[in-house]
Design an enzyme around this catalytic site. Structure first.
Site, short mmCIF file in Angstrom:
data_model
loop_
_atom_site.label_atom_id
_atom_site.label_comp_id
_atom_site.label_asym_id
_atom_site.label_seq_id
_atom_site.Cartn_x
_atom_site.Cartn_y
_atom_site.Cartn_z
N HIS A 5 -34.94 -72.37 -25.52
CA HIS A 5 -36.07 -71.65 -26.10
C HIS A 5 -35.73 -70.18 -26.15
O HIS A 5 -35.06 -69.67 -25.25
CB HIS A 5 -37.34 -71.88 -25.28
CG HIS A 5 -38.58 -71.52 -26.00
ND1 HIS A 5 -39.07 -70.23 -26.05
CD2 HIS A 5 -39.43 -72.28 -26.74
CE1 HIS A 5 -40.16 -70.22 -26.78
NE2 HIS A 5 -40.41 -71.44 -27.22
N ASP B 167 -41.20 -79.78 -26.94
CA ASP B 167 -40.91 -80.87 -27.88
C ASP B 167 -40.13 -82.00 -27.24
O ASP B 167 -40.02 -83.08 -27.82
CB ASP B 167 -40.12 -80.33 -29.08
CG ASP B 167 -40.99 -79.41 -29.90
OD1 ASP B 167 -42.14 -79.78 -30.17
OD2 ASP B 167 -40.54 -78.32 -30.26
N1 CMC Z 1 -28.18 -77.54 -27.18
C1 CMC Z 1 -26.95 -76.99 -26.97
N2 CMC Z 1 -26.71 -75.67 -26.93
C2 CMC Z 1 -27.74 -74.85 -27.13
C3 CMC Z 1 -29.04 -75.34 -27.36
C4 CMC Z 1 -29.24 -76.73 -27.39
N3 CMC Z 1 -30.46 -77.24 -27.61
N4 CMC Z 1 -29.89 -74.30 -27.54
C5 CMC Z 1 -29.16 -73.19 -27.42
N5 CMC Z 1 -27.85 -73.53 -27.16
C6 CMC Z 1 -26.74 -72.60 -26.92
C7 CMC Z 1 -26.29 -71.97 -28.24
O1 CMC Z 1 -25.23 -72.70 -28.82
C8 CMC Z 1 -25.86 -70.59 -27.80
O2 CMC Z 1 -24.57 -70.71 -27.24
P1 CMC Z 1 -23.52 -69.47 -27.38
O3 CMC Z 1 -24.14 -68.33 -26.64
O4 CMC Z 1 -22.28 -70.01 -26.73
O5 CMC Z 1 -23.37 -69.21 -28.83
C9 CMC Z 1 -26.83 -70.24 -26.66
O6 CMC Z 1 -27.25 -71.51 -26.13
C10 CMC Z 1 -28.03 -69.44 -27.09
O7 CMC Z 1 -28.66 -70.12 -28.20
P2 CMC Z 1 -29.29 -69.40 -29.45
O8 CMC Z 1 -29.33 -70.36 -30.60
O9 CMC Z 1 -28.59 -68.09 -29.66
O10 CMC Z 1 -30.73 -69.10 -28.89
P3 CMC Z 1 -32.02 -68.81 -29.75
O11 CMC Z 1 -32.97 -68.12 -28.85
O12 CMC Z 1 -31.66 -68.12 -31.03
O13 CMC Z 1 -32.54 -70.27 -30.16
C11 CMC Z 1 -33.66 -72.35 -30.11
C12 CMC Z 1 -33.58 -70.93 -29.52
C13 CMC Z 1 -34.96 -73.01 -29.62
C14 CMC Z 1 -33.72 -72.27 -31.64
C15 CMC Z 1 -32.43 -73.16 -29.63
O14 CMC Z 1 -32.42 -73.27 -28.23
C16 CMC Z 1 -32.37 -74.54 -30.28
O15 CMC Z 1 -31.86 -74.68 -31.38
N6 CMC Z 1 -32.92 -75.61 -29.57
C17 CMC Z 1 -33.00 -76.92 -30.15
C18 CMC Z 1 -34.20 -76.99 -31.11
C19 CMC Z 1 -35.53 -77.02 -30.38
O16 CMC Z 1 -35.71 -77.72 -29.40
N7 CMC Z 1 -36.49 -76.23 -30.88
C20 CMC Z 1 -37.87 -76.20 -30.35
C21 CMC Z 1 -38.24 -74.90 -29.75
S1 CMC Z 1 -39.72 -75.01 -28.74
C22 CMC Z 1 -41.00 -75.36 -29.82
C23 CMC Z 1 -41.39 -74.22 -30.65
O17 CMC Z 1 -41.84 -73.20 -30.11
O18 CMC Z 1 -41.28 -74.34 -31.87
#
Ligand code: CMC
Length: 425
Positions: free
Chosen positions: A305, A362
């Site tokens: 998140h 989720d």
């Molecule tokens: N599985 C594997 N690796 C992950 C995941 C995951 N679910 N989420 C983040 N990472 C890794 C990502 O690859 C990155 O690694 P690195 O620093 O080596 O590049 C690091 O963790 C940071 O991730 P980010 O994408 O830069 O973080 P963000 O804050 O931009 O994204 C997120 C947050 C929720 C989009 C992301 O964690 C994600 O894609 N999760 C899966 C989708 C999901 O469950 N979304 C629902 C969010 S909660 C409900 C809502 O509020 O809508």
């Protein structure tokens, strides 16, 4: 006295006021930054930018805390129903008995949609995703309430807000029934908000439908947990659309569009597909490795998140509610077993520990929806019904804010400079 930060750029020093909220990090007030330095601030994804002041929802992502108007989410889930929480988000205080009654009456009064709106559904293919229908039909509400709506009149804003909260379950249930070829339902106003929604979803004219109180309570919990979450992508979209003084029904449609993506509200649908794809506890290590690999785009849906760097409190509540519902309905679900094992393995894995990736709301909501016999394509729709309360509370807060301006980010331009015109002949 206002604290100030000093920033020196190319020998010129400016002072930037530091704003203090009631809780959360302090905020640099950079409103005059461009005027004073000729520079913009670069922050793709708004990871360090506060776009507004708000007194609705507070998240402490490190501690895993979520407050609506100062009340912990855990207390609200335990002690309130959804419309009480909706009232709290809209008006800032929990309702007393008379306020509750009058709010419920107003919401009930607006649950029906205009008969002409029903014909919009016929324009969609029968296999249209219900979120596509939601974007279109909720946007179409603006055609019914446009000329009549003065968004600068708080009373008219209040009526529009009640209309949206009241009509969303009706439109959502209509979208579902259209896709399954059943008659479009009408609301029954003697039922509670959640009961009414379930009845519109599942009752068909030819058979009686008994609302199971366990399922109705579970639906209420889901609605409360998803009602608001401060400045997330869809809420920011609603605020940005609203900042141009657009019609609120159209603004909410823009929020629904932003919510649909699998990185946001669409994740609950993605979690269930992922758990089905994993198929068995023995395959979990393979998927954990895939999620960690830089060469694989696969991510664990329902994990991670932007704000929570600890267990999402909503996930904790829904995980427990999920167990309770399965127990009470005497159901078992092999997907829950996979989810629990996946969570336990991931939470011990250095990759997930280091990056502070925990289950989010989720992760368990899909299994809960499945237990309630909600079809997968409706998961994000239900999220949008609940989040409408947050969107509309945030829109109202923005409209009443004297500091409100049209949202207009700037950019770091990296394209071609002034070119000499050339066209091949
Ligand atoms: N599985 C594997 N690796 C992950 C995941 C995951 N679910 N989420 C983040 N990472 C890794 C990502 O690859 C990155 O690694 P690195 O620093 O080596 O590049 C690091 O963790 C940071 O991730 P980010 O994408 O830069 O973080 P963000 O804050 O931009 O994204 C997120 C947050 C929720 C989009 C992301 O964690 C994600 O894609 N999760 C899966 C989708 C999901 O469950 N979304 C629902 C969010 S909660 C409900 C809502 O509020 O809508």
């Amino acid at each position: 006295m206002t604290r100030k930060a000093t920033i020196t750029i190319d020998g010129k020093t400016i002072e930037v006021p530091i704003l203090k909220g009631s809780c959360g990090p302090d905020v640099l007030d950079i409103r005059n930054f461009y005027q004073e330095t000729g520079m913009f601030c670069y922050d793709p994804g708004f990871t360090s930018t506060a776009s507004c002041t708000s007194s609705i929802t507070y998240i402490n992502g490190d501690k895993g805390v979520l407050l609506y108007r100062g009340y912990p989410i855990e207390d609200l889930v335990e002690k309130c129903d959804f419309l009480e929480v909706a009232y709290l988000l809209l008006y800032g205080e929990l309702p007393d008995i008379a306020q509750k009654e009058s709010f419920e009456q107003s919401i009930n009064h607006h649950t029906m949609v205009h008969e002409q709106l029903r014909s919009f559904f016929q324009g969609f293919r029968r296999d249209a995703h219900p979120m596509a229908i939601m974007v279109g039909v909720v946007g179409a509400l603006s055609a019914f309430y446009h000329d009549s709506l003065d968004i600068y009149d708080p009373q008219q804003r209040e009526i529009a807000s009640h209309r949206l909260i009241a009509k969303m379950p009706t439109i959502a249930a209509m979208a579902y029934n259209y896709a399954r070829g059943c008659p479009l339902p009408y609301p029954k106003n003697q039922l509670t908000y959640s009961q009414n929604f379930l009845n519109m979803m599942f009752a068909i004219p030819s058979e009686p439908y008994q609302i199971n109180p366990v399922i109705a309570r579970a639906m209420d919990i889901i609605f409360i947990l998803h009602a608001d979450h401060e400045q997330n992508a869809s809420t920011s979209t609603v605020r940005l659309a609203g900042s141009s003084q657009a019609n609120p029904f159209a603004c909410i449609a823009s929020g629904i569009a932003a919510l649909w993506g699998p990185a946001h509200g669409g994740a609950n649908e993605a979690v269930l597909s992922m758990l089905k794809q994993i198929g068995s506890v023995k395959n979990i290590p393979e998927y954990i490795e895939r999620a960690k690999s830089k060469n694989d785009s696969f991510r664990l849906s329902g994990f991670g998140h932007r704000v929570y760097k600890n267990y999402d409190p909503r996930a904790r509540i829904i995980r427990k509610a999920c167990h309770d519902v399965l127990d009470q309905l005497k159901l078992s679900d092999p997907l829950l077993e996979i989810a629990l094992e996946l969570e336990s393995i991931a939470l011990k894995d250095p990759y997930f520990i280091e990056k502070k990736l925990y289950p989010n709301v989720d992760f368990y909501s899909g299994i809960m929806f499945k237990a309630l016999e909600i079809p997968t394509s409706m998961f994000t729709v239900i999220f949008s019904v609940a989040r409408t309360v947050g969107w509309i509370a945030q829109w109202n807060e923005m409209m009443a804010d004297p500091a409100q301006k049209i949202g207009r980010p700037r950019q770091l331009y990296v394209g071609e400079k002034n070119r000499t015109f050339f066209k091949s002949t």
